[in-house]
Design a protein around this motif. Structure first.
Motif: not given
Length: 367
Positions: A60, A63-64, A67, A95, A98-99, A102
């Motif tokens: 996470q 990914t954050d 982003h 990670g 997930s990126w 999205e």
């Protein structure tokens, strides 16, 4: 918003070959007109624009961070042990995945500095090899383009079912790339042993096992002293009657100066993995005659193997062919230097059009 993000396990001033590799990408991308933001998995601080995940390393958090950068492309420097204990960096792949979920238009370019480890049954690497393979395969599958530092690594990726062809992209010198180098016998008559403790220890052990051949090697190149560059290591005061001078850990510019003033560079490395040796890259970038002492130094290195001398069986050709081999090694390196690598990654990331004039253009021979 930045143009690209790269992910690296470490970053200078932390001592890490992969981190050094990532750090040198930053100014090269700037020359190409792009900003390269760096997400570092481990230590604080980093000296360029970027973010460290030290203490919050997770899928996470990655990914954050990706982003938050706003970038449309990610360059991942993969070496499993740099990201997790035993190389089991599942969080890295999760990670990135997930990126990508999205941001489906985003691109992932992976450089496999390592793929997976192997070992005998009594070593931990034997038991972690299978999950390491799965991690590498999953990362290759979510990547839009893959590069790998050696033909052996490319074969490993093929073996585990990675899709497509993973192009071999040799590593470049982490201690500079001088524009001009002197002919071999115009340099001071000194040899260099450069690298980490393990690498240098193997070099000295090989020299000790072969005293007669060591004498011939040093005599043919008229070497009168040996310089040791790297972390503290107990070495003999003299080798083949030549004094050994320990210089310790030096900054990159001092290493570069020393290599430019040396004739011979010694290393001990598997011949079929030479394209991933930063030590060999440094020797070739500085026009040094590289001599590989490893027992498996003569293993096939692929069609684009860097010019060097492999093992003591090649001794008879040194006096006559040393200058030619050194020059050929430097010419080979010019086709694989940092500017060339940066251009290939920029193209693979697909974030814009490469400049074609002025200082941004690679030499014609490097195209």
């Amino acid at each position: 918003m930045v143009d690209l993000v790269q992910i690296a396990p470490n970053y200078p001033p932390i001592v890490c070959g992969v981190g050094d590799h990532a750090a040198q990408m930053v100014p090269e991308f700037e020359r190409l007109g792009a900003q390269l933001y760096t997400v570092v998995a481990n230590e604080h601080p980093i000296s360029e624009a970027g973010k460290s995940l030290n203490g919050v390393r997770s899928a996470q958090a990655l990914t954050d961070a990706l982003h938050g950068s706003g970038a449309e492309a990610v360059i991942a420097h993969f070496s499993g042990y740099g990201y997790a204990r035993n190389g089991l960096c599942v969080w890295l792949v999760e990670g990135l995945n997930s990126w990508k979920d999205e941001r489906p238009q985003g691109r992932i370019v992976t450089i496999f500095h390592e793929v997976y480890a192997t070992g005998p049954i009594w070593r931990r690497s034997f038991w972690t090899s299978r999950p390491q393979r799965r991690i590498a395969r999953d990362l290759a599958r979510i990547s839009d383009r893959c590069f790998v530092s050696s033909a052996v690594g490319a074969a490993q990726l093929h073996k585990i079912g990675a899709p497509g062809v993973c192009e071999v992209l040799p590593v470049f010198s982490n201690v500079g790339e001088p524009a001009e180098v002197a002919p071999l016998f115009d340099r001071p008559p000194q040899a260099v042993v450069f690298g980490g403790r393990g690498q240098r220890r193997r070099v000295y052990e090989a020299l000790k096992r072969h005293p007669r051949q060591t004498e011939k090697l040093l005599s043919d190149l008229k070497i009168d002293r040996i310089l040791d560059i790297g972390p503290d290591l107990q070495v003999a005061d003299r080798i083949a009657r030549r004094p050994v001078e320990a210089l310790g850990v030096l900054p990159a510019d001092r290493v570069s100066e020393t290599l430019l003033a040396s004739r011979l560079g010694l290393l001990d490395y598997p011949g079929n993995r030479l394209t991933k040796s930063g030590i060999l890259a440094a020797y070739l970038a500085h026009g040094v005659f590289a001599f590989n002492l490893g027992d498996d130094a003569a293993l096939a290195g692929g069609a684009d193997a860097p010019p060097h001398n492999a093992g003591f069986v090649s001794l008879d050709s040194i006096a006559a062919q040393g200058p030619t081999t050194a020059a050929a090694g430097h010419a080979w390196y010019r086709k694989h230097g940092v500017a060339v690598v940066a251009r290939r990654l920029f193209e693979a990331a697909g974030t814009g059009t490469l400049p074609t004039t002025g200082a941004h253009r690679a030499p014609d021979s490097d195209a």
